[in-house]
Structures are given as structure tokens and as C-alpha cells.
Scaffold this motif. Sequence first.
Motif, short mmCIF file in Angstrom:
data_model
loop_
_atom_site.label_atom_id
_atom_site.label_comp_id
_atom_site.label_asym_id
_atom_site.label_seq_id
_atom_site.Cartn_x
_atom_site.Cartn_y
_atom_site.Cartn_z
N ARG A 99 38.80 45.81 45.73
CA ARG A 99 39.92 45.85 46.65
C ARG A 99 41.17 45.13 46.13
O ARG A 99 42.29 45.53 46.45
N ASP A 220 31.70 45.22 50.64
CA ASP A 220 32.54 46.39 50.42
C ASP A 220 32.22 47.54 51.37
O ASP A 220 33.12 48.08 52.01
N ASP A 224 34.44 49.58 54.52
CA ASP A 224 34.54 51.04 54.70
C ASP A 224 34.11 51.44 56.11
O ASP A 224 34.75 52.29 56.75
#
Length: 289
Positions: A99, A220, A224
Motif C-alpha cells: 500500500r 492487506d 480489501d
Amino acid sequence: MHSFVRVASLRSFARAAGELGVAPATVTAHVQHLERVLGVRLLERNTRSLRLTEEGAVYFEHCCRTLEEMRQVEGRLASGGPALRGVLRADVPVVLGRRLIAPRVPAFLGRHPQLALHLSMENRSQDLIGRGWDCAIRIAALPDSSLIARRLSVIRWITCAAPEYLARAGEPRSPADLAHHNCLGFMPVGERAPAPWRFQADGRPIEWVPSGNLVTDSLDPLLDAAVAGLGLVQIDHAAARSLIGEGRLRRVLAGFVADGPPIMLLGGGARQMSRKVRAFGDFVESLLA
């Protein structure tokens, strides 16, 4: 001198050790060594408080000036040397790597055109030499070891969700409201339950064990899922910054933000970090600022 300055500034051996990425006993030994060499007591300390002595206050001011002068000299030497070249092997946490760091790697390599970066996101070990890494970014206060550590920043835990989720489920106004929300949990490797979310209210820490329909061992995919509107997530501000800026996530409970562990740059195999490792640390530190 650095250990002493951090202890005096933070009024705590434990907090100074956490910031520096070493054991509290190491910081204590550094300060005791200074007091023996100088022949004076620098700090008055008991179980409830810690303060500078009169001599300690004078020495503190000189230490601050000396350390700042050294940083300036080191910066001039590092920037004035030959161009960085060769291969730099670095390992970083997945969520920060994907990111925050990876999108800016072209800019870093543009500043160092003769350098090749081998970037890993394994984030499973502190064994740099055994795995062939020159350096690693880790989120933790680290124990004493042969590694050289440099503090880059500190985790700031923020809570956020997609605007669509908040429009559907409402916005929590306090950590107690989370009982009525789908809270997506992060499960540390080797654990079987999600890590508690951390907040602060009126100077007091608050922990909340998230309860929801998704728990993963990587932050992560939680991001999402939050972007897709599944629920709330607690994440480091740096990792979610771009998604918040794009309006895909929105912060909630902003008045309850808590700090987490330090973000450390680790290097090994020498008395000081190489110029390549220092340059990578400067690059990541600028992204975290």
C-alpha cells in the motif's frame, strides 16, 4: 547519549527502550555507564517518577546539541559520497509494502539509478543474514540482538470503513458501539484468535476484541474487504492513507486513536548501517511522515 536523551525526554526507561528498539535493561545500562563515567547522578528515579537532576539538565542540553550536530555531519557525508550502486535486498511487511512502499519505489530508484532493489514481503523472520537480506522493516519493539535498529515511526491505529458500510450500518460514536458492528479481525501468525483493537480515552488505554465474519493473518486482505463494504477494520494510518484520500474508506472514532508499536529499520553485520540501507530507511521514513 542517545539513550539518556530519550529517557529524559519520555520520562520513562521502558518507553525509551520501545522507541529505540532495544531491551529496557540496555537503556538502563547506557545511562548507568554515563553516570559512572561522569561521576554524577543524571536522573532521580523511583517507582513513580523520573526527573533530571541539576547536573542532568545541563548535560541533557549539551547532549541534544551534540547529537544534532552529529546527525548533520552524517547527513552531509552520506549525501556527498559516490552514487549508490549494486543490489539492496529489503524485506517489508505486506500491508506497508503493497500500500505504501511499492507505489513509490520508482521514485526511489529514480534518485539512485545505479541501485537495484530486491523487495520481499515475507515478513516472517529477523534472521537477515540467513535469508540474504540487507535490511528489513519490522513493526515491533525488538529484543537485544546483533542487529542494528533505527526507529522510523510509530503505528497509529485508526478505525475505518467504506462509506457504503457506514451508510448501511451507521457510524460508531464510541468503542462500546462496536458491539453492534461487523468488525474484521487480524489474527497474528501462530495465534487462533484475533488481536484486540486498541483505543485511548481520557489518557486510558481501551482494548476491544473484534467480532465479525472475517479474520485473517494478513492486514492487506482486511483492507480489501473493508473497501468492499464488508465491515470495520483497524489499521495503521500510513497503510490506509491513500484509500482514505480517495474516499474509499472513511475514518471513525477519531477521538479514540491509540499509538501502537514502533516501526523499525533493521540492518545487520556491521557496526553501522550501509549507505544503501540508510538511504532506504530515509525513503521509508519520508513515506511514513
